[in-house]
Design a protein around this motif. Sequence first.
Motif, PDB file in Angstrom:
ATOM      1  N   GLU A   1       0.835  -1.206   0.000  1.00 34.01           N
ATOM      2  CA  GLU A   1       0.000   0.000   0.000  1.00 34.01           C
ATOM      3  C   GLU A   1       0.869   1.254   0.000  1.00 34.01           C
ATOM      4  N   LEU A   2       1.933   1.229   0.806  1.00 34.24           N
ATOM      5  CA  LEU A   2       2.861   2.360   0.826  1.00 34.24           C
ATOM      6  C   LEU A   2       3.436   2.617  -0.559  1.00 34.24           C
ATOM      7  N   ALA A   3       3.871   1.559  -1.221  1.00 38.74           N
ATOM      8  CA  ALA A   3       4.463   1.699  -2.552  1.00 38.74           C
ATOM      9  C   ALA A   3       3.472   2.354  -3.512  1.00 38.74           C
TER      10      ALA A   3
ATOM     11  N   ARG B   1       6.521   4.629  -5.533  1.00 36.25           N
ATOM     12  CA  ARG B   1       7.820   4.000  -5.737  1.00 36.25           C
ATOM     13  C   ARG B   1       7.605   2.494  -5.748  1.00 36.25           C
ATOM     14  N   ASN B   2       8.591   1.765  -6.251  1.00 34.00           N
ATOM     15  CA  ASN B   2       8.391   0.318  -6.353  1.00 34.00           C
ATOM     16  C   ASN B   2       8.463  -0.356  -4.981  1.00 34.00           C
ATOM     17  N   HIS B   3       7.881  -1.538  -4.927  1.00 35.64           N
ATOM     18  CA  HIS B   3       7.748  -2.283  -3.682  1.00 35.64           C
ATOM     19  C   HIS B   3       9.106  -2.549  -3.040  1.00 35.64           C
TER      20      HIS B   3
ATOM     21  N   SER C   1      11.937  -0.913  -3.294  1.00 38.04           N
ATOM     22  CA  SER C   1      12.520   0.332  -2.779  1.00 38.04           C
ATOM     23  C   SER C   1      11.893   0.704  -1.436  1.00 38.04           C
ATOM     24  N   ILE C   2      10.576   0.619  -1.354  1.00 38.12           N
ATOM     25  CA  ILE C   2       9.875   0.922  -0.102  1.00 38.12           C
ATOM     26  C   ILE C   2      10.251  -0.104   0.962  1.00 38.12           C
ATOM     27  N   SER C   3      10.350  -1.360   0.586  1.00 37.52           N
ATOM     28  CA  SER C   3      10.702  -2.407   1.539  1.00 37.52           C
ATOM     29  C   SER C   3      12.093  -2.170   2.138  1.00 37.52           C
ATOM     30  N   ARG C   4      13.048  -1.765   1.303  1.00 37.81           N
ATOM     31  CA  ARG C   4      14.396  -1.468   1.813  1.00 37.81           C
ATOM     32  C   ARG C   4      14.356  -0.274   2.767  1.00 37.81           C
ATOM     33  N   GLN C   5      13.595   0.753   2.424  1.00 35.79           N
ATOM     34  CA  GLN C   5      13.472   1.922   3.282  1.00 35.79           C
ATOM     35  C   GLN C   5      12.817   1.531   4.608  1.00 35.79           C
TER      36      GLN C   5
ATOM     37  N   ILE D   1       2.018 -10.601   3.346  1.00 35.61           N
ATOM     38  CA  ILE D   1       1.776  -9.162   3.475  1.00 35.61           C
ATOM     39  C   ILE D   1       2.496  -8.641   4.718  1.00 35.61           C
ATOM     40  N   ARG D   2       3.374  -7.700   4.492  1.00 31.74           N
ATOM     41  CA  ARG D   2       4.165  -7.107   5.568  1.00 31.74           C
ATOM     42  C   ARG D   2       3.527  -5.777   5.977  1.00 31.74           C
ATOM     43  N   ARG D   3       3.113  -5.682   7.230  1.00 31.49           N
ATOM     44  CA  ARG D   3       2.465  -4.476   7.742  1.00 31.49           C
ATOM     45  C   ARG D   3       3.352  -3.835   8.803  1.00 31.49           C
ATOM     46  N   ILE D   4       3.276  -2.500   8.857  1.00 36.93           N
ATOM     47  CA  ILE D   4       4.138  -1.766   9.784  1.00 36.93           C
ATOM     48  C   ILE D   4       3.344  -0.736  10.574  1.00 36.93           C
ATOM     49  N   LYS D   5       3.950  -0.266  11.633  1.00 39.40           N
ATOM     50  CA  LYS D   5       3.399   0.847  12.401  1.00 39.40           C
ATOM     51  C   LYS D   5       4.565   1.583  13.036  1.00 39.40           C
TER      52      LYS D   5
END
Length: 145
Positions: free
Chosen positions: A54-56, A61-63, A65-69, A89-93
């Motif tokens: 969802e962030l990507a 930006r590509n998945h 790139s966002i995952s590395r960030q 599915i990887r979720r963050i907070k």
Amino acid sequence: MDNDIFEALFEVLTFFHQPQDERQQLRQAGTALEPAAMPIIVRAGQQPGVSVGELAGWIGRNHSSISRQVDRLIKTGWLTEVERDDQRIRRIKLTEKGQRGLMQLKVARETEFSQRIQDYTPQQRADLLRTLRLLAKTLRRPKED
């Protein structure tokens, strides 16, 4: 007139996404983050449990790139992963550190914005708020096919 509205909105968006201004705001907030992290931090603050996919999509930006960030932000203590129901599915907070940092970023941004509109009268501020709320409500509505 619609083109003039679009151009004005483009100018507003550009104001909020100038890398040099974002670097300054990050310094004012006392963080060592890079500007590319700001939209991730802001979105995670708005929507705890947001997925990397969802962030990507939102950030454009590509998945990977966002995952590395996101990995870097987890290592620096700004983000944490939410317990996974679906391993794909990887979720963050935000962590507590991330929440404090986001508040510092908001204060820095609000200060900059307030300085820019300090000459507005109370009526102009009220009119601006009313118009922006109307626009936000309009843009949240689903598109009609």
